[in-house]
Design a protein around this motif. Structure first.
Motif, PDB file in Angstrom:
ATOM      1  N   LYS A  52      -1.579   4.734   3.749  1.00  0.00           N
ATOM      2  CA  LYS A  52      -1.130   3.928   4.881  1.00  0.00           C
ATOM      3  C   LYS A  52       0.317   4.278   5.247  1.00  0.00           C
ATOM      4  N   ILE A  53       1.157   4.449   4.226  1.00  0.00           N
ATOM      5  CA  ILE A  53       2.570   4.736   4.516  1.00  0.00           C
ATOM      6  C   ILE A  53       2.709   6.064   5.224  1.00  0.00           C
ATOM      7  N   LEU A  54       1.927   7.065   4.800  1.00  0.00           N
ATOM      8  CA  LEU A  54       2.025   8.374   5.454  1.00  0.00           C
ATOM      9  C   LEU A  54       1.606   8.289   6.915  1.00  0.00           C
ATOM     10  N   LEU A  55       0.595   7.473   7.204  1.00  0.00           N
ATOM     11  CA  LEU A  55       0.087   7.457   8.577  1.00  0.00           C
ATOM     12  C   LEU A  55       0.894   6.540   9.488  1.00  0.00           C
ATOM     13  N   VAL A  56       1.217   5.317   9.033  1.00  0.00           N
ATOM     14  CA  VAL A  56       1.901   4.400   9.946  1.00  0.00           C
ATOM     15  C   VAL A  56       3.192   3.828   9.379  1.00  0.00           C
ATOM     16  N   GLY A  57       3.643   4.276   8.223  1.00  0.00           N
ATOM     17  CA  GLY A  57       4.900   3.789   7.677  1.00  0.00           C
ATOM     18  C   GLY A  57       4.808   2.327   7.269  1.00  0.00           C
ATOM     19  N   LEU A  58       5.835   1.558   7.622  1.00  0.00           N
ATOM     20  CA  LEU A  58       5.900   0.160   7.195  1.00  0.00           C
ATOM     21  C   LEU A  58       5.311  -0.794   8.221  1.00  0.00           C
ATOM     22  N   PHE A  59       4.508  -0.286   9.137  1.00  0.00           N
ATOM     23  CA  PHE A  59       3.866  -1.121  10.150  1.00  0.00           C
ATOM     24  C   PHE A  59       3.102  -2.250   9.461  1.00  0.00           C
ATOM     25  N   PRO A  60       3.355  -3.544   9.841  1.00  0.00           N
ATOM     26  CA  PRO A  60       2.742  -4.649   9.102  1.00  0.00           C
ATOM     27  C   PRO A  60       1.208  -4.576   9.137  1.00  0.00           C
ATOM     28  N   GLU A  61       0.633  -4.901   8.004  1.00  0.00           N
ATOM     29  CA  GLU A  61      -0.827  -4.781   7.846  1.00  0.00           C
ATOM     30  C   GLU A  61      -1.583  -5.579   8.901  1.00  0.00           C
ATOM     31  N   GLU A  62      -1.082  -6.847   9.178  1.00  0.00           N
ATOM     32  CA  GLU A  62      -1.837  -7.701  10.096  1.00  0.00           C
ATOM     33  C   GLU A  62      -1.668  -7.280  11.557  1.00  0.00           C
ATOM     34  N   GLN A  63      -0.747  -6.333  11.801  1.00  0.00           N
ATOM     35  CA  GLN A  63      -0.543  -5.878  13.177  1.00  0.00           C
ATOM     36  C   GLN A  63      -1.238  -4.549  13.447  1.00  0.00           C
ATOM     37  N   LEU A  64      -1.939  -4.038  12.425  1.00  0.00           N
ATOM     38  CA  LEU A  64      -2.505  -2.700  12.569  1.00  0.00           C
ATOM     39  C   LEU A  64      -3.525  -2.605  13.693  1.00  0.00           C
ATOM     40  N   TRP A  65      -4.101  -3.766  14.067  1.00  0.00           N
ATOM     41  CA  TRP A  65      -5.076  -3.734  15.157  1.00  0.00           C
ATOM     42  C   TRP A  65      -4.485  -3.134  16.418  1.00  0.00           C
ATOM     43  N   ARG A  66      -3.160  -3.271  16.603  1.00  0.00           N
ATOM     44  CA  ARG A  66      -2.528  -2.686  17.795  1.00  0.00           C
ATOM     45  C   ARG A  66      -2.715  -1.173  17.793  1.00  0.00           C
ATOM     46  N   ILE A 159       0.776  -2.768  24.560  1.00  0.00           N
ATOM     47  CA  ILE A 159      -0.032  -3.251  23.433  1.00  0.00           C
ATOM     48  C   ILE A 159       0.749  -3.129  22.135  1.00  0.00           C
ATOM     49  N   LEU A 160       1.538  -2.056  22.022  1.00  0.00           N
ATOM     50  CA  LEU A 160       2.293  -1.848  20.786  1.00  0.00           C
ATOM     51  C   LEU A 160       3.461  -2.797  20.660  1.00  0.00           C
ATOM     52  N   VAL A 161       4.072  -3.169  21.795  1.00  0.00           N
ATOM     53  CA  VAL A 161       5.364  -3.856  21.713  1.00  0.00           C
ATOM     54  C   VAL A 161       5.266  -5.348  22.029  1.00  0.00           C
ATOM     55  N   LEU A 162       4.550  -5.681  23.131  1.00  0.00           N
ATOM     56  CA  LEU A 162       4.616  -7.056  23.625  1.00  0.00           C
ATOM     57  C   LEU A 162       3.826  -8.039  22.758  1.00  0.00           C
ATOM     58  N   PHE A 163       4.001  -9.341  23.043  1.00  0.00           N
ATOM     59  CA  PHE A 163       3.285 -10.433  22.371  1.00  0.00           C
ATOM     60  C   PHE A 163       3.420 -10.362  20.851  1.00  0.00           C
ATOM     61  N   GLY A 164       4.651 -10.397  20.403  1.00  0.00           N
ATOM     62  CA  GLY A 164       4.893 -10.476  18.964  1.00  0.00           C
ATOM     63  C   GLY A 164       4.599  -9.209  18.205  1.00  0.00           C
ATOM     64  N   GLY A 165       4.705  -8.089  18.904  1.00  0.00           N
ATOM     65  CA  GLY A 165       4.519  -6.823  18.211  1.00  0.00           C
ATOM     66  C   GLY A 165       5.644  -6.566  17.240  1.00  0.00           C
ATOM     67  N   PRO A 166       5.404  -5.730  16.236  1.00  0.00           N
ATOM     68  CA  PRO A 166       6.446  -5.458  15.249  1.00  0.00           C
ATOM     69  C   PRO A 166       7.606  -4.702  15.879  1.00  0.00           C
ATOM     70  N   LYS A 167       8.784  -4.841  15.263  1.00  0.00           N
ATOM     71  CA  LYS A 167       9.966  -4.162  15.784  1.00  0.00           C
ATOM     72  C   LYS A 167       9.789  -2.653  15.710  1.00  0.00           C
ATOM     73  N   VAL A 168      10.510  -1.964  16.597  1.00  0.00           N
ATOM     74  CA  VAL A 168      10.390  -0.504  16.620  1.00  0.00           C
ATOM     75  C   VAL A 168      10.878   0.096  15.303  1.00  0.00           C
ATOM     76  N   THR A 169      11.794  -0.616  14.628  1.00  0.00           N
ATOM     77  CA  THR A 169      12.296  -0.098  13.359  1.00  0.00           C
ATOM     78  C   THR A 169      11.209  -0.016  12.300  1.00  0.00           C
ATOM     79  N   LEU A 170      10.123  -0.779  12.497  1.00  0.00           N
ATOM     80  CA  LEU A 170       9.049  -0.749  11.507  1.00  0.00           C
ATOM     81  C   LEU A 170       8.052   0.367  11.774  1.00  0.00           C
ATOM     82  N   TRP A 171       8.186   1.030  12.914  1.00  0.00           N
ATOM     83  CA  TRP A 171       7.288   2.152  13.181  1.00  0.00           C
ATOM     84  C   TRP A 171       7.589   3.254  12.182  1.00  0.00           C
ATOM     85  N   GLY A 172       6.566   3.960  11.791  1.00  0.00           N
ATOM     86  CA  GLY A 172       6.834   5.040  10.840  1.00  0.00           C
ATOM     87  C   GLY A 172       5.652   5.950  10.668  1.00  0.00           C
ATOM     88  N   GLY A 173       5.852   6.950   9.825  1.00  0.00           N
ATOM     89  CA  GLY A 173       4.775   7.859   9.489  1.00  0.00           C
ATOM     90  C   GLY A 173       4.346   8.751  10.637  1.00  0.00           C
TER      91      GLY A 173
END
Lengths: 383, 400
Positions: A52-66, A159-173
């Motif tokens: 998971k870390i290699l593909l999406v970094g620290l992207f929160p698990e519950e937000q992966l649907w985005r 879809i990635l950013v709005l409505f409580g999306g995770p911060k850009v700093t959490l994007w990764g991988g």
């Protein structure tokens, strides 16, 4: 018997040929033994654990649907476009399936298999639907396609950013590399077309500005421009909407788009120059205005000719997204370097992760370069 | 044009008609659009400049003491007591060094691999194809880090590979035996290189005179004599004292290993060089292959019919013709290689970018430093383009 003749002609033609064959055979043996020894003696659990870390970094698990939504919409759109534009040859499809199955086997677990199969199913359906409907209703289908691209591309970002999306700093991988490349291409391509037109135009001021823009961006290496984005760019952005402390990832996006537009402009300029003068004269004779002439006569032909070169530029941009590693953005390469440094049980396994990082980049680039090659073949046939 | 426009304007009475005339006049429209565009651009420029003044500007900080050491210096010696300009020029020389060596090796590799790709021999053609497909499609940065990691996998200095005492291979670098001089060695090599280039020019000029039926003693021999004279004269003037320099590995009284002598290939330099050469080589391979394939098959057949050997066919018939379409894209690859050498910042090889980055860290002034980087790479690019254009002019002249 035919095999023997083939061997005699292709491997043992003359004395030097025999020597070259022997040396090459030893070289192939050496490299492959080195490679397979390494692959089969290494413990690859570090990849399985850190999927998971290699593909999406620290992207929160519950937000992966985005990411899943974006990924599925994107693949359905792409397959619809492929279905609309051309028929996949059997040889090419086997190639794509083989190459794409490599990351599939490395990164797919049983939980994800279901999602992937659904996406695959819908992509195939949209491919077939667009492939068959284009014969009867070409006009409607092309409009639907264009409309959905225009609507969906900005919405992917929302879809990635709005409505409580995770911060850009959490994007990764790998996700960061892909999104940087996609944004740089989508923003860079139209800008590149404008710059190429500007450079070819008879309006001297516009020509001058285009030349200065293109040559400055091509003059310095990309890493210098990324440092520009890091240290200097915030100062040049207006104070409105707190634009001057936007995230480093967004700044990297801006600079990457500008940088790629300069390169795309040069490629398209080559296409503009390849158009025979008669085309323009014919358009003028038909009484088309200069804007209509540009949109309907010049640009379609110019872009058609340079599509393979543009795809090569896209590949270069995609590979260049790995440079954000130096800025400290947690892209795939950085994640790959951090895992063996920070996880004690995998300490010192840098080469292993680096190979997987290289593999992921390689898979995407090789698929794109095959696409470019088949487009080139089609162009050669139709010419 | 303009006077006729004015006449037309004067003849019209109403304002609406005057506007109509202006609208339909092509040269006026052109002028008007450019005028609006330049006003817009000037405002933008003004905005950028006003913003730039809130940053630290000026190059004054470059004259003060640098205060940091550099692991590689070449030709000019550098210590941390030198000014920042000194550090910058050391960086420039390091960039030129790695790009120059890289350009030579990448061209060599690319031409060999391009020929191999077209070889009838199945195995070597597939080796070349595999080389291109694998190395061209992975990012250069990944390759640079890969080579650094591989070189760091070499044994530690305590059990370094010595190959019977002729060289020392450890994770501190590769030491190769070399013939060198105590003093002025690198300067002499530089003079030799320059005089070699001058000799080649002289030779081509002498050949031109000979073609114009001026009686002249053998041009080849004359240029060799010229070259030898410069070599010998500079040898004595600089007081060169040639001796073989074999690297040694010793343990001093504290038990630390000391390596000395020889030609040092540090892990950083080797990693960036290997990666640049292998990566750029793939592109050059494709360029060479494409250019040769675009030649008519008749050329190869004619060469074979004349009874030329494979080597003669390639060097006398195929390559000289292919060079015409090779050189312009090749120039592009050289420029890319030079710019890509800035990636050595990832593995701490002190090229111009890395040095400027260090100065930026120590003293700020990001914008002037970026400007300096930009102008450095621009002038390097211009230099390469200039040399390659001269070469191109020479090559396209052959046979026309």
């Amino acid at each position: 018997m035919r095999i023997l003749i083939w061997i005699k002609e292709n491997l043992l033609g003359s004395k030097t040929d025999i020597l070259i064959t022997l040396i090459s055979a030893y070289f192939i043996y050496f490299i492959s033994s080195l490679f397979f020894n390494f692959v089969f003696t290494t413990d690859w659990t570090l990849i399985q654990v850190n999927r998971k870390i290699l593909l999406v970094g620290l992207f929160p698990e519950e937000q992966l649907w985005r990411i899943w939504t974006v990924f599925s919409i994107f693949s359905i759109l792409i397959s619809a476009t492929i279905g609309y534009l051309y028929k996949l040859k059997l040889k090419n499809s086997i190639f794509y399936i083989t190459i794409l199955s490599i990351p599939f086997f490395i990164f797919t677990t049983l939980n994800l298999l279901f999602n992937i199969l659904i996406i695959l199913f819908f992509s195939i359906i949209s491919y077939t639907a667009f492939y068959y409907f284009k014969k009867n209703q070409k006009k409607i289908i092309s409009r639907i396609l264009l409309f959905s691209w225009i609507v969906f591309l900005p919405s992917l970002f929302f879809i990635l950013v709005l409505f409580g999306g995770p911060k850009v700093t959490l994007w990764g991988g790998f996700f960061v590399n892909l999104i940087l490349a996609v944004i740089a291409i989508i923003a860079g391509f139209p800008l590149g077309v404008f710059l190429a037109l500007g450079r070819a135009s008879s309006y001297n001021v516009i020509k001058l500005v285009s030349i200065v823009f293109i040559e400055t961006f091509r003059g310095a290496p990309l890493i210098a421009w990324l440092f520009f984005a890091w240290f200097v760019l915030p100062n040049f952005l207006p104070n409105l909407f707190s634009l001057n402390d936007i995230n480093l990832v967004i700044r990297a996006m801006i600079v990457l788009s500008l940088f790629s537009s300069a390169y795309i402009a040069e490629v398209i300029r080559g296409g503009l120059q390849s158009i025979p003068k008669g085309q323009k004269e014919a358009a003028t004779a038909l009484g088309l205005s200069s804007i209509k002439e540009l949109i309907f006569i010049v640009l379609p032909q110019a872009i058609r000719v340079v599509i393979p070169a543009v795809v090569s530029t896209f590949i270069a941009i995609f590979k260049d997204t790995s440079l954000v590693f130096i800025l400290g953005i947690t892209d795939l390469l950085r994640v790959g370097r951090l895992i063996p440094e920070q996880q004690q049980e995998f300490y010192g396994k840098s080469i292993e992760t680096l190979l997987v990082v290289a593999l992921l980049f390689w898979v995407v680039s090789i698929v794109l370069s095959q696409v470019s090659r088949s487009i080139e073949e089609r162009l050669n046939v139709s010419n | 044009m303009i006077s006729s426009l004015f006449k037309q304007l004067k003849s019209e009475t109403t304002t609406r008609k005057k506007i109509e005339v202006l609208k339909n006049d092509k040269s006026f429209r052109k002028f008007f659009i450019q005028f609006i565009f330049s006003i817009f651009m000037l405002f933008f420029l003004f905005y950028l400049i006003s913003r730039a003044f809130s940053l630290e500007l000026g190059f004054g900080h470059l004259s003060s003491r640098a205060g940091f050491g550099l692991s590689h210096s070449f030709i000019i010696e550098y210590t941390s007591n030198d000014s920042r300009w000194g550090a910058y020029f050391t960086g420039v020389i390091n960039t030129i060094r790695v790009s120059l060596v890289g350009i030579f090796l990448a061209t060599f590799l690319g031409v060999i691999m391009g020929l191999a790709r077209l070889s009838k021999n199945f195995l070597i053609s597939k080796i070349s194809a595999g080389y291109v497909e694998f190395l061209r499609n992975t990012p250069l940065l990944v390759q640079i880090i890969f080579w650094q990691l591989v070189l760091l996998q070499l044994p530690q200095i305590s059990n370094a590979l010595t190959f019977g005492g002729v060289s020392v291979w450890s994770n501190r670098g590769i030491l190769l035996p070399i013939i060198s001089s105590v003093e002025n060695g690198s300067l002499w090599v530089l003079i030799l290189l320059i005089s070699l280039i001058v000799t080649l020019f002289i030779r081509s000029y002498l050949h031109k005179y000979k073609e114009e039926n001026v009686k002249i003693f053998s041009p080849n021999l004359l240029s060799i004599i010229f070259f030898l004279i410069t070599v010998i004269v500079s040898y004595f003037i600089l007081g060169i004292d040639l001796r073989s320099d074999v690297p040694t590995l010793e343990i001093n009284e504290y038990g630390t290993y000391i390596q000395s002598g020889g030609f040092v290939l540090t892990p950083e330099f080797s990693a960036i060089l290997f990666a640049l050469v292998l990566y750029t080589g793939t592109f050059i391979t494709e360029i060479v292959r494409g250019s040769i394939q675009s030649l008519p098959v008749g050329q190869t057949e004619a060469a074979q019919a004349l009874g030329l050997s494979t080597y003669q066919r390639i060097t006398l018939v195929i390559l000289p013709q292919a060079l015409r379409s090779i050189i312009p894209p090749l120039t592009n690859q050289y420029l890319n290689l030079t710019k890509n050498s800035s990636l050595s910042v990832a593995i701490a090889y002190p090229d111009v970018f890395m040095v400027s980055r260090t100065i930026m860290n120590n003293a700020g002034h990001a914008l002037p430093m970026l400007f300096l980087i930009l102008s450095t790479y621009l002038s390097l690019s211009l230099l390469i383009s200039l040399i390659m254009n001269l070469l191109n002019r020479r090559v396209t002249r052959i046979g026309t």
